[in-house]
Design a protein around this motif. Structure first.
Motif, short mmCIF file in Angstrom:
data_model
loop_
_atom_site.label_atom_id
_atom_site.label_comp_id
_atom_site.label_asym_id
_atom_site.label_seq_id
_atom_site.Cartn_x
_atom_site.Cartn_y
_atom_site.Cartn_z
N ILE A 1 -4.92 3.20 7.10
CA ILE A 1 -4.69 4.39 6.10
C ILE A 1 -5.55 3.57 4.89
N THR A 2 -6.36 4.47 4.22
CA THR A 2 -7.22 4.06 2.91
C THR A 2 -6.65 4.93 1.89
N MET A 3 -6.30 4.38 0.46
CA MET A 3 -5.85 5.28 -0.49
C MET A 3 -6.87 4.90 -1.59
N ILE A 4 -7.56 5.79 -2.20
CA ILE A 4 -8.42 5.47 -3.20
C ILE A 4 -8.08 6.42 -4.59
N GLY A 5 -7.91 5.77 -5.87
CA GLY A 5 -7.85 6.71 -6.72
C GLY A 5 -7.14 5.91 -8.03
N ASP A 6 -6.45 6.63 -8.72
CA ASP A 6 -6.00 6.03 -10.01
C ASP A 6 -4.60 5.51 -10.06
N SER A 7 -4.06 5.48 -11.08
CA SER A 7 -2.62 5.02 -11.13
C SER A 7 -1.53 5.66 -10.50
N HIS A 8 -1.84 7.03 -10.28
CA HIS A 8 -0.96 7.79 -9.66
C HIS A 8 -1.16 7.61 -8.15
N VAL A 9 -2.09 7.29 -7.49
CA VAL A 9 -2.38 6.78 -6.03
C VAL A 9 -1.68 5.64 -5.89
N ARG A 10 -1.82 4.62 -6.86
CA ARG A 10 -1.32 3.25 -6.68
C ARG A 10 0.19 3.49 -6.75
N ASN A 11 0.67 4.45 -7.49
CA ASN A 11 2.35 4.56 -7.36
C ASN A 11 2.46 5.03 -6.09
N ALA A 12 1.76 6.00 -5.29
CA ALA A 12 2.28 6.44 -4.09
C ALA A 12 2.00 5.30 -2.93
N PHE A 13 0.99 4.47 -3.12
CA PHE A 13 1.02 3.04 -2.39
C PHE A 13 2.02 2.14 -2.39
N THR A 14 2.55 2.11 -3.77
CA THR A 14 3.66 1.11 -4.05
C THR A 14 4.76 1.74 -3.43
N ALA A 15 5.04 3.19 -3.53
CA ALA A 15 6.12 3.55 -3.07
C ALA A 15 6.22 3.42 -1.53
N THR A 16 5.07 3.69 -0.69
CA THR A 16 5.02 3.75 0.44
C THR A 16 5.18 2.37 0.92
N VAL A 17 4.75 1.41 0.29
CA VAL A 17 5.05 0.02 1.09
C VAL A 17 6.40 -0.44 0.63
N ASN A 18 6.84 -0.14 -0.23
CA ASN A 18 8.29 -0.58 -0.71
C ASN A 18 9.61 0.23 0.30
N GLY A 19 8.86 1.70 0.52
CA GLY A 19 9.89 2.37 1.42
C GLY A 19 9.73 1.80 2.67
N LEU A 20 8.58 1.46 3.14
CA LEU A 20 8.55 0.53 4.68
C LEU A 20 9.26 -0.77 4.65
N ARG A 21 9.27 -1.33 3.53
CA ARG A 21 10.00 -2.41 3.43
C ARG A 21 11.55 -2.30 3.44
N GLY A 22 12.22 -1.05 3.19
CA GLY A 22 13.44 -0.89 2.92
C GLY A 22 13.92 -1.35 1.37
N ILE A 23 13.17 -1.24 0.60
CA ILE A 23 13.42 -1.62 -0.77
C ILE A 23 13.87 -0.24 -1.36
N ARG A 24 15.22 -0.35 -2.10
CA ARG A 24 15.67 0.95 -2.66
C ARG A 24 15.21 0.95 -3.98
N ALA A 25 15.00 -0.01 -4.70
CA ALA A 25 14.45 0.26 -6.23
C ALA A 25 13.47 -0.74 -6.40
N PHE A 26 12.41 -0.43 -7.19
CA PHE A 26 11.34 -1.27 -7.63
C PHE A 26 10.61 -0.81 -8.96
N ALA A 27 9.92 -1.89 -9.47
CA ALA A 27 9.18 -1.44 -10.71
C ALA A 27 7.81 -2.35 -10.39
N GLU A 28 6.79 -1.72 -11.23
CA GLU A 28 5.51 -2.33 -11.07
C GLU A 28 4.69 -2.23 -12.23
#
Length: 91
Positions: free
Chosen positions: A1-28
């Motif tokens: 999966i490749t995600m290209i874009g601005d900070s909104h797409v990075r937010n989606a990337f970070t949320a996806t990764v943290n969700g897959l890792r089972g992390i309930r809360a995170f900040a970036e």
């Protein structure tokens, strides 16, 4: 999966990764403009190993417009791995 874009797409990337890792809360924190201009890439790989264990790996690459990154070079999917999920974010 490749995600290209601005900070909104990075937010989606970070949320996806943290969700897959089972992390309930995170900040970036977002990269500064100079970092964005030089190029930033982030990767995530989840692996199901042949011995039944699972592992994951996160990579961050800077200056990607000058130095072409070799994604997943340090985390190959080989005969010891049953399944891989690879996600790349390009800023």
């Amino acid at each position: 999966i490749t995600m290209i874009g601005d900070s909104h797409v990075r937010n989606a990337f970070t949320a996806t990764v943290n969700g897959l890792r089972g992390i309930r809360a995170f900040a970036e924190a977002h990269a500064n403009d100079a970092g964005k201009v030089r190029g930033i890439a982030e990767t995530y790989e989840w692996r199901w190993n042949g011995d039944g264990t699972a592992s994951d790996h996160v990579g961050v690459y800077a200056n990607t417009k000058t130095n072409e990154p070799e994604f997943f070079e340090d985390c190959p999917c080989d005969d010891e791995v049953k399944r891989c999920l690879r996600i790349t974010f390009l800023w």
